[in-house]
Design an enzyme around this catalytic site. Sequence first.
Site, PDB file in Angstrom:
ATOM      1  N   ASN A 199      76.856  19.105  45.508  1.00 31.83           N
ATOM      2  CA  ASN A 199      76.980  18.070  46.310  1.00 31.83           C
ATOM      3  C   ASN A 199      78.667  17.535  46.610  1.00 31.83           C
ATOM      4  O   ASN A 199      79.083  16.870  45.509  1.00 31.83           O
ATOM      5  CB  ASN A 199      76.229  17.078  46.188  1.00 31.83           C
ATOM      6  CG  ASN A 199      76.554  15.538  47.149  1.00 31.83           C
ATOM      7  OD1 ASN A 199      77.303  15.795  47.843  1.00 31.83           O
ATOM      8  ND2 ASN A 199      75.957  14.682  46.571  1.00 31.83           N
ATOM      9  N   SER A 239      76.263  13.995  36.090  1.00 30.75           N
ATOM     10  CA  SER A 239      77.338  14.510  35.056  1.00 30.75           C
ATOM     11  C   SER A 239      77.158  15.587  34.533  1.00 30.75           C
ATOM     12  O   SER A 239      77.366  15.865  33.248  1.00 30.75           O
ATOM     13  CB  SER A 239      77.595  13.367  34.274  1.00 30.75           C
ATOM     14  OG  SER A 239      78.103  12.203  34.733  1.00 30.75           O
ATOM     15  N   GLU A 295      68.035  11.936  39.981  1.00 29.04           N
ATOM     16  CA  GLU A 295      69.564  11.552  39.630  1.00 29.04           C
ATOM     17  C   GLU A 295      69.589  10.126  39.122  1.00 29.04           C
ATOM     18  O   GLU A 295      69.526   9.141  40.005  1.00 29.04           O
ATOM     19  CB  GLU A 295      70.472  11.544  40.845  1.00 29.04           C
ATOM     20  CG  GLU A 295      70.524  13.242  41.342  1.00 29.04           C
ATOM     21  CD  GLU A 295      71.665  13.178  42.284  1.00 29.04           C
ATOM     22  OE1 GLU A 295      72.502  14.223  41.648  1.00 29.04           O
ATOM     23  OE2 GLU A 295      72.024  12.535  42.774  1.00 29.04           O
ATOM     24  N   HIS A 301      70.201  10.222  48.856  1.00 30.92           N
ATOM     25  CA  HIS A 301      71.064  10.161  47.568  1.00 30.92           C
ATOM     26  C   HIS A 301      71.305   8.861  47.399  1.00 30.92           C
ATOM     27  O   HIS A 301      71.529   7.762  48.190  1.00 30.92           O
ATOM     28  CB  HIS A 301      72.543  10.877  47.953  1.00 30.92           C
ATOM     29  CG  HIS A 301      73.187  11.252  46.744  1.00 30.92           C
ATOM     30  ND1 HIS A 301      74.222  10.022  46.296  1.00 30.92           N
ATOM     31  CD2 HIS A 301      73.285  12.070  45.939  1.00 30.92           C
ATOM     32  CE1 HIS A 301      74.609  10.558  45.239  1.00 30.92           C
ATOM     33  NE2 HIS A 301      74.483  11.633  45.013  1.00 30.92           N
TER      34      HIS A 301
HETATM   35  P1  13P Z   1      78.160  14.033  39.318  1.00 31.04           P
HETATM   36  O1  13P Z   1      77.780  15.390  39.064  1.00 31.04           O
HETATM   37  O2  13P Z   1      79.498  13.964  39.872  1.00 31.04           O
HETATM   38  O3  13P Z   1      77.805  12.914  38.214  1.00 31.04           O
HETATM   39  O4  13P Z   1      77.433  13.596  40.701  1.00 31.04           O
HETATM   40  C1  13P Z   1      75.827  13.585  40.797  1.00 31.04           C
HETATM   41  C2  13P Z   1      75.458  13.556  41.917  1.00 31.04           C
HETATM   42  O5  13P Z   1      75.346  12.351  42.491  1.00 31.04           O
HETATM   43  C3  13P Z   1      75.006  14.787  42.759  1.00 31.04           C
HETATM   44  O6  13P Z   1      74.530  14.444  43.816  1.00 31.04           O
END
Ligand code: 13P
Length: 248
Positions: free
Chosen positions: A9, A209, A164, A92
Amino acid sequence: MRKKLVAGNWKMHGSLAENAALLAALKPALAGIDAVVCVPFPYLAQAQAELAGSSIAWGAQNVSEQAKGAFTGEVSTSMLLDFGCKYVIVGHSERRSLYGETDQLVASKYVAAQAAGLTPILCVGESLEERESGVTEAVVARQLDAVIAAAGVNSLSKAVVAYEPVWAIGTGKTASPEQAQAVHAFIRGKISALDAGVAEQLVIQYGGSVKAANAAELMAQPDIDGGLIGGASLIASEFVAICRAAAK
Ligand code: 13P
């Protein structure tokens, strides 16, 4: 065995020049590995031109629940199809928290995406406050229930779910493999109670992350079937390493 799938993403990052370099690096390195990049709308044409015929699919980060009309600034499912999208992220946490998207709106977007033949990547996850007050499972269940009420449990056989935890997004603070696995198992168990076959095949990605350095132990968990990758998807070597860790 379930397939594994890693999606990048890009969020609101990139430029024509940066994307060209990134995609040129990803294409040969990911040959034969299924992966996805979800790019900003203006770069869908570039993704289509660069990635057609490769093992990397592309998609968008949001879509309108409306088919067409006076909805200034919105982008429809048919527009995404015009540019060869296969996937679209819906719900999201940044859309939910910064742009006020409700469970019901997210469910409408999910329904619209599937009706058009796009595969929605449905994001669910709790905030830090919600985790600390012990309602993680209730929040994730509520987010899933909105979609199941709108589209039925069977619809999940044509979707991807991404867990997430909001507190792990872009913070460098990833959920431990055990924490992530526990929620993934909860999600699969919840769906299994409605339809065991759908649950068994459902790809549940972890996001928050994820980096090359922590991908292997996350991907080794029995209910983690890939990742939804933000920051690290902008660095070719990182994204390739994560995709390879998932494909193992
Ligand atoms: P990060 O991998 O930058 O933490 O973001 C995760 C995310 O929101 C993917 O949709």
